[in-house]
Design a protein around this motif. Sequence first.
Motif, PDB file in Angstrom:
ATOM      1  N   ALA A 248       0.812  -1.211   0.000  1.00  0.00           N
ATOM      2  CA  ALA A 248       0.000   0.000   0.000  1.00  0.00           C
ATOM      3  C   ALA A 248       0.840   1.252   0.000  1.00  0.00           C
ATOM      4  O   ALA A 248       0.333   2.351   0.146  1.00  0.00           O
ATOM      5  CB  ALA A 248      -0.915   0.007   1.228  1.00  0.00           C
ATOM      6  N   GLY A 249       2.166   1.114  -0.157  1.00  0.00           N
ATOM      7  CA  GLY A 249       3.026   2.276  -0.234  1.00  0.00           C
ATOM      8  C   GLY A 249       3.427   2.830   1.114  1.00  0.00           C
ATOM      9  O   GLY A 249       3.727   4.012   1.249  1.00  0.00           O
ATOM     10  N   ALA A 250       3.419   1.994   2.140  1.00  0.00           N
ATOM     11  CA  ALA A 250       3.782   2.474   3.466  1.00  0.00           C
ATOM     12  C   ALA A 250       5.246   2.894   3.498  1.00  0.00           C
ATOM     13  O   ALA A 250       6.112   2.265   2.915  1.00  0.00           O
ATOM     14  CB  ALA A 250       3.531   1.370   4.496  1.00  0.00           C
ATOM     15  N   GLU A 251       5.516   3.953   4.186  1.00  0.00           N
ATOM     16  CA  GLU A 251       6.879   4.424   4.316  1.00  0.00           C
ATOM     17  C   GLU A 251       7.553   3.706   5.477  1.00  0.00           C
ATOM     18  O   GLU A 251       6.950   3.457   6.513  1.00  0.00           O
ATOM     19  CB  GLU A 251       6.893   5.938   4.566  1.00  0.00           C
ATOM     20  CG  GLU A 251       6.338   6.735   3.388  1.00  0.00           C
ATOM     21  CD  GLU A 251       7.221   6.604   2.169  1.00  0.00           C
ATOM     22  OE1 GLU A 251       8.438   6.381   2.341  1.00  0.00           O
ATOM     23  OE2 GLU A 251       6.704   6.730   1.053  1.00  0.00           O
ATOM     24  N   LEU A 252       8.807   3.376   5.276  1.00  0.00           N
ATOM     25  CA  LEU A 252       9.572   2.679   6.297  1.00  0.00           C
ATOM     26  C   LEU A 252      10.551   3.626   6.952  1.00  0.00           C
ATOM     27  O   LEU A 252      11.105   4.524   6.312  1.00  0.00           O
ATOM     28  CB  LEU A 252      10.354   1.520   5.667  1.00  0.00           C
ATOM     29  CG  LEU A 252       9.510   0.390   5.049  1.00  0.00           C
ATOM     30  CD1 LEU A 252      10.437  -0.654   4.480  1.00  0.00           C
ATOM     31  CD2 LEU A 252       8.588  -0.204   6.063  1.00  0.00           C
ATOM     32  N   ALA A 253      10.771   3.431   8.237  1.00  0.00           N
ATOM     33  CA  ALA A 253      11.838   4.167   8.900  1.00  0.00           C
ATOM     34  C   ALA A 253      13.173   3.667   8.371  1.00  0.00           C
ATOM     35  O   ALA A 253      13.309   2.503   8.004  1.00  0.00           O
ATOM     36  CB  ALA A 253      11.753   3.953  10.414  1.00  0.00           C
ATOM     37  N   PRO A 254      14.173   4.549   8.261  1.00  0.00           N
ATOM     38  CA  PRO A 254      15.461   4.097   7.735  1.00  0.00           C
ATOM     39  C   PRO A 254      16.063   3.021   8.621  1.00  0.00           C
ATOM     40  O   PRO A 254      15.993   3.092   9.846  1.00  0.00           O
ATOM     41  CB  PRO A 254      16.307   5.386   7.754  1.00  0.00           C
ATOM     42  CG  PRO A 254      15.642   6.283   8.737  1.00  0.00           C
ATOM     43  CD  PRO A 254      14.184   5.961   8.672  1.00  0.00           C
ATOM     44  N   PRO A 255      16.648   1.970   8.009  1.00  0.00           N
ATOM     45  CA  PRO A 255      17.243   0.899   8.808  1.00  0.00           C
ATOM     46  C   PRO A 255      18.490   1.387   9.514  1.00  0.00           C
ATOM     47  O   PRO A 255      19.066   2.428   9.177  1.00  0.00           O
ATOM     48  CB  PRO A 255      17.570  -0.171   7.755  1.00  0.00           C
ATOM     49  CG  PRO A 255      17.730   0.596   6.483  1.00  0.00           C
ATOM     50  CD  PRO A 255      16.763   1.739   6.573  1.00  0.00           C
ATOM     51  N   ALA A 256      18.905   0.624  10.531  1.00  0.00           N
ATOM     52  CA  ALA A 256      20.121   0.976  11.258  1.00  0.00           C
ATOM     53  C   ALA A 256      21.314   0.947  10.322  1.00  0.00           C
ATOM     54  O   ALA A 256      21.390   0.139   9.397  1.00  0.00           O
ATOM     55  CB  ALA A 256      20.318   0.004  12.414  1.00  0.00           C
ATOM     56  N   GLY A 257      22.269   1.855  10.565  1.00  0.00           N
ATOM     57  CA  GLY A 257      23.448   1.948   9.721  1.00  0.00           C
ATOM     58  C   GLY A 257      24.699   2.162  10.534  1.00  0.00           C
ATOM     59  O   GLY A 257      24.742   1.904  11.746  1.00  0.00           O
ATOM     60  N   VAL A 258      25.738   2.652   9.864  1.00  0.00           N
ATOM     61  CA  VAL A 258      27.029   2.841  10.515  1.00  0.00           C
ATOM     62  C   VAL A 258      26.910   3.785  11.704  1.00  0.00           C
ATOM     63  O   VAL A 258      27.569   3.600  12.735  1.00  0.00           O
ATOM     64  CB  VAL A 258      28.053   3.373   9.492  1.00  0.00           C
ATOM     65  CG1 VAL A 258      29.373   3.701  10.170  1.00  0.00           C
ATOM     66  CG2 VAL A 258      28.274   2.342   8.387  1.00  0.00           C
ATOM     67  N   ALA A 259      26.064   4.789  11.576  1.00  0.00           N
ATOM     68  CA  ALA A 259      25.914   5.741  12.678  1.00  0.00           C
ATOM     69  C   ALA A 259      25.353   5.093  13.930  1.00  0.00           C
ATOM     70  O   ALA A 259      25.458   5.663  15.029  1.00  0.00           O
ATOM     71  CB  ALA A 259      25.003   6.901  12.246  1.00  0.00           C
ATOM     72  N   ASP A 260      24.768   3.903  13.812  1.00  0.00           N
ATOM     73  CA  ASP A 260      24.176   3.216  14.958  1.00  0.00           C
ATOM     74  C   ASP A 260      25.089   2.146  15.541  1.00  0.00           C
ATOM     75  O   ASP A 260      24.659   1.373  16.407  1.00  0.00           O
ATOM     76  CB  ASP A 260      22.854   2.566  14.554  1.00  0.00           C
ATOM     77  CG  ASP A 260      21.859   3.564  14.009  1.00  0.00           C
ATOM     78  OD1 ASP A 260      21.388   4.410  14.785  1.00  0.00           O
ATOM     79  OD2 ASP A 260      21.577   3.514  12.798  1.00  0.00           O
ATOM     80  N   LEU A 261      26.333   2.087  15.102  1.00  0.00           N
ATOM     81  CA  LEU A 261      27.248   1.067  15.610  1.00  0.00           C
ATOM     82  C   LEU A 261      27.553   1.239  17.094  1.00  0.00           C
ATOM     83  O   LEU A 261      28.019   0.305  17.740  1.00  0.00           O
ATOM     84  CB  LEU A 261      28.566   1.095  14.816  1.00  0.00           C
ATOM     85  CG  LEU A 261      28.504   0.480  13.414  1.00  0.00           C
ATOM     86  CD1 LEU A 261      29.844   0.644  12.711  1.00  0.00           C
ATOM     87  CD2 LEU A 261      28.130  -0.995  13.483  1.00  0.00           C
TER      88      LEU A 261
END
Length: 390
Positions: A248-261
């Motif tokens: 339905a086109g739901a927006e996702l929160a950005p996944p964890a990345g390097v900044a979350d290490l």
Amino acid sequence: MLRDDLRTLWTEPRPPAAPARVWRDWALLAMGLGGVMVEATLRENVVWRPAAVVLAVWLCVLPLWRRTRPLTTVVLAFGSVILLQVATLIAAPREPVGLRTSVVVLVLVYALPRWGSGREIVLGGAVILAAFAACAVTDESPAAEQTVGFVFLFLPGLAGAAVRFRATARGRLLEQVRSREREQLARELHDTVAHHVSAIVIRAQAGRVLAGTDPSAAVEALEGIEEEGARTLEEMRAMVAALRDRGAGAELAPPAGVADLERLLRTPGGRLRIDVGLDGETDSLPSAVDAAVYRIAQESVTNAMRHAVNATEVIVRVTAERHRVRVSVRDNGQRTGRGHDGFGLAGLRERAALLGGRLQAGPGTDEGWHVEAELPLGRNGSGGHPRSRR
């Protein structure tokens, strides 16, 4: 083979989501009616002028329903042409009957293969062929001119079929992309749950060991388990909601990345010391690569906490180079052998392969377990100053 192709064409459904009437439809109607008025007024040698004007107006109005009723509009338009040709054959006027503005009927020829089902295309094509045959009978033009007219009549249909084929191919490609996104989300869900459950197990083991000698430490372990469990449920709900609503086109929160290490620094029980070092422009990685780097480091640290014997330190290094990023995770524990790759490590290898990179894991030369990954960036970059967090 031909019979199967014809059966496939006959059962082909209509393309989904045919657009509603737009401003171009009204502009086409206005231009058509304007052309009918001008031609009917200025042209002197119009045979059966009232009938020709009515037919031309009729053909200008029908395209308003060409997307939602492609077969009906073709039958009404070309059926009218056939009736006119029959009347012409009986009355035998000196000049052909009709206005040149009636060429707007070519829009219906385009719309039939573009928006019709396979059955409608076959039936509508038969009606168009019948109308052309009726015109050929009443027209005394040479065969070469009639051949050119046949090509001119069916060329819009070929264009409509080509546009439909392109749109269908693009729709299939988008469906494949959505399927791959759902697969990646499922992998994210597995990695997230595996990490948190491992942390919960470690906290529970620590609490059980300390329960007899240090009740306060056991209470602290239970609080950590509660916090970790709540975080796990929260992330699972977010992931499952994304999987359900993705279409339905739901927006996702950005996944964890390097900044979350830095999350890796908060190890349960404090048994392992985590050393995270970043080198290069790690804050501008592509989103897929950024998420992959975090998951590789997270899974590797989790495996070290669960399987490294007598390990005291895990070293995580992320180095962003011009065209690639390297991830290295090493612990100083003792290993009894390479061991069996679980779903987590297999998923990491698959993730790296999907991004065009590679991942290797195994016992180190001297001690511990080493995970080395290399992922292409697909863009130009530049180096930066290293950052280290302990």
